[in-house]
Design an enzyme around this catalytic site. Structure first.
Site, PDB file in Angstrom:
ATOM      1  N   HIS A   1     -12.919  -1.805   5.128  1.00 23.95           N
ATOM      2  CA  HIS A   1     -11.516  -2.119   5.364  1.00 23.95           C
ATOM      3  C   HIS A   1     -11.601  -2.002   6.909  1.00 23.95           C
ATOM      4  O   HIS A   1     -12.393  -1.429   7.759  1.00 23.95           O
ATOM      5  CB  HIS A   1     -10.686  -0.984   4.914  1.00 23.95           C
ATOM      6  N   GLY A   2     -10.584  -2.685   7.599  1.00 32.14           N
ATOM      7  CA  GLY A   2     -10.337  -2.626   8.909  1.00 32.14           C
ATOM      8  C   GLY A   2     -10.927  -4.003   9.668  1.00 32.14           C
ATOM      9  O   GLY A   2     -11.324  -4.760   9.407  1.00 32.14           O
TER      10      GLY A   2
ATOM     11  N   ASN B   1      -8.650  -9.896  -0.539  1.00 30.67           N
ATOM     12  CA  ASN B   1      -7.612  -9.049   0.005  1.00 30.67           C
ATOM     13  C   ASN B   1      -7.836  -8.938   1.653  1.00 30.67           C
ATOM     14  O   ASN B   1      -8.840  -8.946   2.374  1.00 30.67           O
ATOM     15  CB  ASN B   1      -7.768  -7.504  -0.220  1.00 30.67           C
ATOM     16  N   ILE B   2      -6.764  -9.625   2.252  1.00 31.62           N
ATOM     17  CA  ILE B   2      -6.643  -9.821   3.669  1.00 31.62           C
ATOM     18  C   ILE B   2      -5.427  -9.129   4.208  1.00 31.62           C
ATOM     19  O   ILE B   2      -4.440  -9.490   3.989  1.00 31.62           O
ATOM     20  CB  ILE B   2      -6.573 -11.261   3.905  1.00 31.62           C
ATOM     21  N   ASP B   3      -5.747  -8.062   5.214  1.00 32.71           N
ATOM     22  CA  ASP B   3      -4.488  -7.425   5.993  1.00 32.71           C
ATOM     23  C   ASP B   3      -4.890  -7.417   7.312  1.00 32.71           C
ATOM     24  O   ASP B   3      -4.116  -7.691   8.285  1.00 32.71           O
ATOM     25  CB  ASP B   3      -4.512  -5.886   5.220  1.00 32.71           C
TER      26      ASP B   3
ATOM     27  N   GLU C   1     -11.672  -0.212  -9.861  1.00 32.49           N
ATOM     28  CA  GLU C   1     -12.476  -0.430  -8.768  1.00 32.49           C
ATOM     29  C   GLU C   1     -13.874   0.414  -9.113  1.00 32.49           C
ATOM     30  O   GLU C   1     -13.714   1.718  -9.532  1.00 32.49           O
ATOM     31  CB  GLU C   1     -12.187   0.066  -7.491  1.00 32.49           C
TER      32      GLU C   1
ATOM     33  N   SER D   1       0.943  -1.128   0.047  1.00 34.96           N
ATOM     34  CA  SER D   1      -0.109   0.015   0.008  1.00 34.96           C
ATOM     35  C   SER D   1       1.107   1.367   0.101  1.00 34.96           C
ATOM     36  O   SER D   1       2.064   1.271   0.153  1.00 34.96           O
ATOM     37  CB  SER D   1      -0.878  -0.168   1.395  1.00 34.96           C
TER      38      SER D   1
ATOM     39  N   ASP E   1      -1.373  -1.834  -4.001  1.00 30.16           N
ATOM     40  CA  ASP E   1      -2.649  -1.703  -3.324  1.00 30.16           C
ATOM     41  C   ASP E   1      -3.331  -0.218  -3.257  1.00 30.16           C
ATOM     42  O   ASP E   1      -2.425   0.459  -2.722  1.00 30.16           O
ATOM     43  CB  ASP E   1      -2.649  -2.251  -1.930  1.00 30.16           C
TER      44      ASP E   1
ATOM     45  N   HIS F   1     -11.890  -6.659  -1.711  1.00 38.02           N
ATOM     46  CA  HIS F   1     -11.132  -5.869  -0.763  1.00 38.02           C
ATOM     47  C   HIS F   1     -11.974  -6.216   0.726  1.00 38.02           C
ATOM     48  O   HIS F   1     -13.070  -6.606   0.634  1.00 38.02           O
ATOM     49  CB  HIS F   1     -11.176  -4.475  -0.989  1.00 38.02           C
TER      50      HIS F   1
END
Ligand code: G3H
Ligand code: 13P
Ligand code: ZN
Length: 328
Positions: free
Chosen positions: A192-193, A268-270, A148, A57, A96, A225
């Site tokens: 996200h998050g 997507n995995i963070d 996107e 990112s 990203d 995402h």
């Protein structure tokens, strides 16, 4: 022109996605910012024989320095070979949430094999124009591009939003045709998050919108995402060892498994990785407040991360065992 990704042993996402869409699985896209994360991702993916997309990112570039990150990715290719008796696994290096043409161009010239141009915050026609410009440049270098449509809620770099703007299925055909993108990130209720849903609400993604999109662009690679599951055992562990993360809720593994079986070919995995590392580090410090050797807390964090990724590859994405057919 700078460095070509193929000279670094990296691959773009074209073949991965074609196999994933046909085979009903998804490629894991894991974010990394440091050595331990790269070690965990690569060892987990080699042990499960999974292809992988390493994501960087803008925040990661600022935190770790883009040169070091590129060398880590290059090192990852060699590390994967070393762990797999020379066979290796398919590894893509992906930007990203790229937000400008210049950033994407920079990454392409720097050896990235795939970039995301996230024009979703712009009006539709501007998003088309910006995405098309990135695609035209990227394709000259055989780099693949993710666009996107729609907007996720949650925190993303400096931008945060508490509203979902779901992708309009009516727009996807026009967008993919006019821009020439290789894959499309969509907004169907993921975010996200670690706080994706309000407590007491129904934590469901809009599979109905996904199905409608699939009907309009059959077989086109779709990206999700904001797909961390926020495992509750990790939240409990964090809280037990001095943390404070109440009401953290993610996307259930069942919903992700369902999505991976369809045209969703990149997940997507963070955040889940952040939780796994935090829980392990907190445990070390709680049990041994005198510990001060970083290897003694980053080591367990790396081990926890590796286990998490192996679990994802085998039980959620279905990418385990798919590396050989993509390499071949
Ligand atoms: O989409 C956001 C990713 O989790 C990356 O997060 O921008 O804090 O590095 P970051
Ligand atoms: P999570 O915050 O759900 O892990 O999503 C990560 C992501 O979408 C990176 O682009
Ligand atoms: Zn994202």
């Amino acid at each position: 022109m700078g460095i070509s990704f193929s000279s670094l042993g990296l691959v773009n996402t074209r073949k991965m996605f074609a196999k994933a869409v046909k085979g009903g699985f998804a490629i894991p896209a894991y974010n990394f910012n440091n050595l331990e994360q790269i070690q965990a991702i690569i060892s987990a993916c080699v042990e499960t024989e999974s292809p992988v997309i390493l994501q960087v990112s803008s925040g990661a570039r600022k935190y770790a320095n883009q040169t070091l990150l590129r060398y880590l990715a290059q090192g990852a290719v060699e590390y994967a070979k070393e762990l797999s008796k020379g066979r290796g696994i398919p590894i893509a290096l992906h930007l990203d949430h790229g937000d400008t043409f210049e950033l994407c161009k920079d990454c392409i010239e720097f050896g990235f094999s795939s970039v995301m141009i996230d024009g979703s915050h712009h009006p539709y026609e501007e998003n088309v124009k910006l995405t098309k410009k990135v695609v035209e440049y990227a394709h000259q270098h055989d780099v693949t591009v993710e666009g996107e449509l729609g907007m996720l809620a949650g925190v993303e770099d400096a931008v945060s939003s508490d509203k979902h703007v779901f992708t309009s299925p009516e727009e996807v055909e026009d967008f993919t045709k006019r821009t020439g993108v290789d894959s499309l990130a969509i907004a169907i209720g993921t975010s996200h998050g670690a706080f994706k849903f309000k407590p007491g609400t129904d934590p469901k993604i809009r599979i109905d919108i996904l199905r409608e999109i699939e009907k309009r662009i059959p077989g086109f690679p779709i990206v999700l995402h904001g797909s961390s599951s926020v495992p509750q055992e990790l939240i409990e562990k964090i809280n037990k060892f001095g943390g404070k993360m109440d009401n953290a809720i993610g996307i259930s593994e069942e919903q992700l498994r369902d999505a991976a079986r369809s045209a969703v070919c990149k997940i997507n995995i963070d955040s889940d990785g952040r939780l796994a590392m935090t829980a392990a580090i907190r445990e070390v410090f709680y049990k041994n407040p005198a510990e001060f050797d970083p290897r003694k807390y980053l080591g367990p964090a790396r081990d926890a991360l590796k286990e998490l990724y192996k679990h994802k590859n085998v039980h959620v994405l279905g990418s385990a065992g798919k590396a050989p057919e993509i390499m071949g």
